[in-house]
Write an enzyme that holds these catalytic residues in place. Structure first.
Site, short mmCIF file in Angstrom:
data_model
loop_
_atom_site.label_atom_id
_atom_site.label_comp_id
_atom_site.label_asym_id
_atom_site.label_seq_id
_atom_site.Cartn_x
_atom_site.Cartn_y
_atom_site.Cartn_z
CG HIS A 1 -5.92 2.07 5.31
ND1 HIS A 1 -5.35 2.81 5.98
CD2 HIS A 1 -4.59 0.70 4.90
CE1 HIS A 1 -4.01 2.67 6.15
NE2 HIS A 1 -3.90 1.36 5.71
CD GLU B 1 -3.14 -2.26 7.71
OE1 GLU B 1 -2.68 -3.21 6.44
OE2 GLU B 1 -4.00 -2.10 7.12
CD GLU C 1 -2.77 5.44 6.01
OE1 GLU C 1 -2.77 5.82 5.32
OE2 GLU C 1 -1.69 5.16 6.94
CE LYS D 1 0.13 3.48 4.86
NZ LYS D 1 0.08 3.58 6.12
CG ASN E 1 -1.50 1.19 1.18
OD1 ASN E 1 -1.96 2.52 0.45
ND2 ASN E 1 -1.35 1.73 2.61
CB SER F 1 5.10 -1.14 12.13
OG SER F 1 5.04 -0.13 12.03
N GLY G 1 2.36 2.35 10.50
CA GLY G 1 2.78 3.45 10.25
C GLY G 1 3.85 4.03 11.66
C1 PEP Z 1 -1.29 -0.26 5.71
O1 PEP Z 1 -1.29 1.37 5.74
O2 PEP Z 1 -1.97 -0.90 5.76
C2 PEP Z 1 0.15 -0.04 6.77
C3 PEP Z 1 0.11 -1.64 7.06
O3 PEP Z 1 1.18 0.80 7.26
P1 PEP Z 1 2.55 0.00 7.47
O4 PEP Z 1 3.23 -0.29 7.27
O5 PEP Z 1 3.12 1.80 7.15
O6 PEP Z 1 2.21 0.39 9.35
#
Ligand code: PEP
Length: 250
Positions: A94, A166, A96, A11, A9, A212, A172
């Site tokens: 997601h 998630e 976000e 973003k 992803n 992460s 992040g």
């Molecule tokens: C995500 O945005 O779906 C995600 C898992 O981000 P990150 O790996 O940066 O935590």
């Protein structure tokens, strides 16, 4: 046996140059890989990606879609247009989008249905906040998101969905759920899928972990019995890290 799926992803990051570099490194690796890989760049890169991945085992993914297929929705992208860009997968729900853009479970559900009607496989993201985890409500929260996202869909449609667990506090932040925390939530997700869909659907559905994931922790995370892949944000932009995560999925 479920095939592992590693999804990137990007973003609102990346560039045409990063797409080129990533595909140049990943394409040869994918010739001998057993896992599936999907890259979800920003929409403007999708059409170029369609031709660039031809003949490779890398799939094109989108990060968002509107539930309607056309109309006065400034700034949005429709499922038919994503289809024309060769999109095979699309992230929905997601955190976000839920938090920053106020997307509700109902809207996410309608996006999922639209994607399925247009032959695009949804990656449905679910996950709890830190407060919900601290107060012990995390399981209930995730179960509710799953139910609203997937119950009542036709079996064929459920079979085309993937869930990404998630935990919001791990996205992040550099804080990963422990492999045990992730594995145990994945077991809960699968058990819930058994009742809201069926044991057959639950047994086949890939459940990804996101939060992460990086080149250092990917092996441990992806070797958990209930973890069928990863949704990777930050580390998917790093040309020296993402291929290692894909390798961990093999
Ligand atoms: C995500 O945005 O779906 C995600 C898992 O981000 P990150 O790996 O940066 O935590």
């Amino acid at each position: 046996m479920r095939t592992k799926l590693v999804a990137a992803n990007w973003k609102m990051n990346g560039s045409f140059k990063l797409l080129d570099e990533t595909l140049n490194v990943l394409s040869p690796l994918m010739e001998r890989a057993s896992c599936e890989v999907v890259i979800c760049p920003p929409d403007v890169l999708l059409y170029s990606m369609k031709s660039a991945v031809e003949g490779t085992r890398i799939a094109v993914g989108a990060q968002n879609v509107h539930s309607e297929i056309s109309g006065a929705f400034t700034g949005e992208t429709s499922a038919p247009l994503l289809q024309e860009c060769g999109v095979q997968w699309c992230i929905v729900g997601h955190s976000e989008r839920r938090i920053l853009f106020g997307e509700t479970d109902e809207f996410i559900r309608s996006k999922t249905e639209t994607l399925l009607k247009h032959g695009i496989r949804p990656i449905l993201c679910v996950g709890e906040t830190l407060e919900q985890r601290k107060s012990g409500n995390h399981e209930e929260m995730v179960i509710a998101q799953l139910g609203k996202g997937l119950s009542g869909l036709a079996v064929d449609d459920q079979n085309r969905c993937v869930v990404a667990y998630e935990p919001i506090w791990a996205i992040g932040t550099g804080k990963t759920a422990t492999p045990e925390q992730a594995n145990s939530m994945h077991k809960i997700v699968r058990k819930e899928l058994e009742s809201l869909a069926s044991p057959e659907v639950a047994g086949k559905m890939q459940i990804l972990y996101g939060g992460s994931v990086n080149a250092e922790n990917a092996d441990t995370i992806l070797s958990q019995s209930e973890i069928d892949g990863a949704l990777v944000g930050g580390a998917s932009l790093k040309i020296d890290a993402f291929p290692l995560i894909v390798a961990a999925g093999n």
